[in-house]
Design an enzyme around this catalytic site. Structure first.
Site, PDB file in Angstrom:
ATOM      1  N   ASP A  25       0.791  -1.249   0.000  1.00 36.24           N
ATOM      2  CA  ASP A  25       0.000   0.000   0.000  1.00 36.24           C
ATOM      3  C   ASP A  25       0.823   1.300   0.000  1.00 36.24           C
ATOM      4  O   ASP A  25       0.478   2.260   0.716  1.00 36.24           O
ATOM      5  CB  ASP A  25      -0.968   0.010   1.196  1.00 36.24           C
ATOM      6  N   GLU A  57      -4.588  -0.833  -1.406  1.00 38.26           N
ATOM      7  CA  GLU A  57      -5.879  -0.926  -0.711  1.00 38.26           C
ATOM      8  C   GLU A  57      -6.853   0.001  -1.431  1.00 38.26           C
ATOM      9  O   GLU A  57      -6.529   1.163  -1.696  1.00 38.26           O
ATOM     10  CB  GLU A  57      -5.728  -0.489   0.749  1.00 38.26           C
ATOM     11  N   LYS A  79      -6.703  -4.873  -3.200  1.00 33.98           N
ATOM     12  CA  LYS A  79      -7.338  -5.546  -2.054  1.00 33.98           C
ATOM     13  C   LYS A  79      -8.344  -4.606  -1.406  1.00 33.98           C
ATOM     14  O   LYS A  79      -8.057  -3.425  -1.231  1.00 33.98           O
ATOM     15  CB  LYS A  79      -6.261  -6.004  -1.056  1.00 33.98           C
ATOM     16  N   LYS A  85      -7.661  -4.771   4.835  1.00 42.26           N
ATOM     17  CA  LYS A  85      -6.326  -4.472   5.361  1.00 42.26           C
ATOM     18  C   LYS A  85      -5.345  -5.574   4.978  1.00 42.26           C
ATOM     19  O   LYS A  85      -4.211  -5.312   4.584  1.00 42.26           O
ATOM     20  CB  LYS A  85      -6.373  -4.345   6.887  1.00 42.26           C
ATOM     21  N   VAL A 134       3.279   0.227   4.203  1.00 35.40           N
ATOM     22  CA  VAL A 134       2.575   1.001   5.222  1.00 35.40           C
ATOM     23  C   VAL A 134       1.137   0.514   5.363  1.00 35.40           C
ATOM     24  O   VAL A 134       0.572  -0.025   4.415  1.00 35.40           O
ATOM     25  CB  VAL A 134       2.578   2.500   4.849  1.00 35.40           C
ATOM     26  N   THR A 135       0.545   0.742   6.550  1.00 36.39           N
ATOM     27  CA  THR A 135       1.221   1.139   7.765  1.00 36.39           C
ATOM     28  C   THR A 135       1.564  -0.125   8.556  1.00 36.39           C
ATOM     29  O   THR A 135       0.885  -1.148   8.433  1.00 36.39           O
ATOM     30  CB  THR A 135       0.331   2.057   8.647  1.00 36.39           C
ATOM     31  N   CYS A 171      -2.037  -2.530   7.747  1.00 39.69           N
ATOM     32  CA  CYS A 171      -2.043  -3.460   6.599  1.00 39.69           C
ATOM     33  C   CYS A 171      -0.824  -4.377   6.561  1.00 39.69           C
ATOM     34  O   CYS A 171      -0.927  -5.527   6.119  1.00 39.69           O
ATOM     35  CB  CYS A 171      -2.202  -2.682   5.306  1.00 39.69           C
ATOM     36  N   GLN A 191       8.611 -13.541  21.269  1.00 36.55           N
ATOM     37  CA  GLN A 191       8.163 -14.923  21.540  1.00 36.55           C
ATOM     38  C   GLN A 191       8.749 -15.894  20.519  1.00 36.55           C
ATOM     39  O   GLN A 191       8.054 -16.754  19.966  1.00 36.55           O
ATOM     40  CB  GLN A 191       6.635 -15.000  21.526  1.00 36.55           C
TER      41      GLN A 191
HETATM   42  N1  TIU Z   1      -2.606   0.314   4.329  1.00 29.26           N
HETATM   43  C1  TIU Z   1      -3.066   0.529   5.556  1.00 29.26           C
HETATM   44  O1  TIU Z   1      -2.360   0.334   6.536  1.00 29.26           O
HETATM   45  N2  TIU Z   1      -4.353   1.045   5.690  1.00 29.26           N
HETATM   46  C2  TIU Z   1      -4.775   1.841   6.719  1.00 29.26           C
HETATM   47  O2  TIU Z   1      -5.939   2.219   6.791  1.00 29.26           O
HETATM   48  N3  TIU Z   1      -3.831   2.208   7.618  1.00 29.26           N
HETATM   49  C3  TIU Z   1      -3.966   3.057   8.670  1.00 29.26           C
HETATM   50  O3  TIU Z   1      -3.021   3.162   9.447  1.00 29.26           O
HETATM   51  N4  TIU Z   1      -5.091   3.749   8.833  1.00 29.26           N
END
Ligand code: TIU
Length: 222
Positions: A27, A76, A131, A134, A159-160, A164, A204
């Site tokens: 993303d 996304e 997609k 997430k 990210v993030t 995702c 872990q």
């Molecule tokens: N790609 C992704 O992480 N989508 C999000 O909505 N991330 C947020 O941190 N909001």
């Protein structure tokens, strides 16, 4: 011919056969990294994500130099008809999807903001996976692609980190794929969430996978 590389990582080194390895970049879209998109509409400082761009590009270049590594970019987003938005509509704060933003309708496929930033733009030969959620496995053909190409290992950037990237790593781990998350090639709007999410991967005994830096990976690929 074997093309196995060993990469120093937390909680321990990993050995990946590159013929069975994919790079998945999650993303890296304008809607998350640039002003006026989804990320900013949620109240985030989008500048925080830019830290990940140079390391992500360096990892992408290093993997492009390895003929064996399958390269996948995810985006996304939702269909223009908005028929594939489900849980976002339930949220009171996420309801900016489909609304007009600086780069067209927010998080809608085909709009400028939905596209990937130029620094890590996909080549024609690389897979681009749209997609609606997430995770990268939910409602996509990612698993089909990976199984068809005999992929066992995923190098994960993007990210993030806690949203995702994490969801994808969790989905991948349950499906038996070995994930190596590249710490500095991922980023979050919230610094402590990035740090915690990274630690959750390798804690872990590597409960979800392993973590390395872009430098550690790139050195191992040379
Ligand atoms: N790609 C992704 O992480 N989508 C999000 O909505 N991330 C947020 O941190 N909001």
């Amino acid at each position: 011919m074997t093309s196995t590389v060993t990469i120093p990582a937390k909680p321990g080194p990993v050995s990946f056969d590159l013929t069975k390895t994919a790079l998945i970049i999650i993303d890296m879209q304008k809607d998350f990294l640039e002003k006026g998109g989804f990320g900013e509409s949620l109240g985030n400082d989008v500048g925080k994500l830019f830290k990940a761009v140079a390391p992500c590009k360096a990892v992408l270049d290093a993997c492009r130099n390895q003929d064996d590594v399958l390269i996948i970019h995810t985006r996304e987003g939702h269909r223009p008809q908005e028929v594939c938005i489900s849980k976002h509509k339930l949220s009171q704060t996420n309801n900016c999807i489909g609304k007009a933003g600086a780069f067209g309708r927010i998080l809608i496929r085909g709009e400028k903001g939905h596209d990937i930033i130029p620094q890590v733009y996909p080549l024609e030969s690389e897979v681009v996976l749209d997609k609606p959620g997430k995770g990268s496995f939910f409602a996509t053909d990612l698993e089909l692609i990976l199984r068809a190409q005999n992929i066992e290992n995923l190098i994960v950037c993007g990210v993030t980190t806690e949203v995702c990237v994490h969801t994808t790593v969790r989905e991948a781990n349950d499906r038996g794929f070995h994930c190596l998350v590249i710490e500095d090639a991922c980023a979050s709007y919230i610094d402590e969430f990035h740090a915690a999410a990274i630690k959750m991967v390798w804690a872990q005994g590597g409960i979800f996978g392993n973590v390395a830096s872009s430098e550690e990976l790139i050195k191992a690929l040379q």
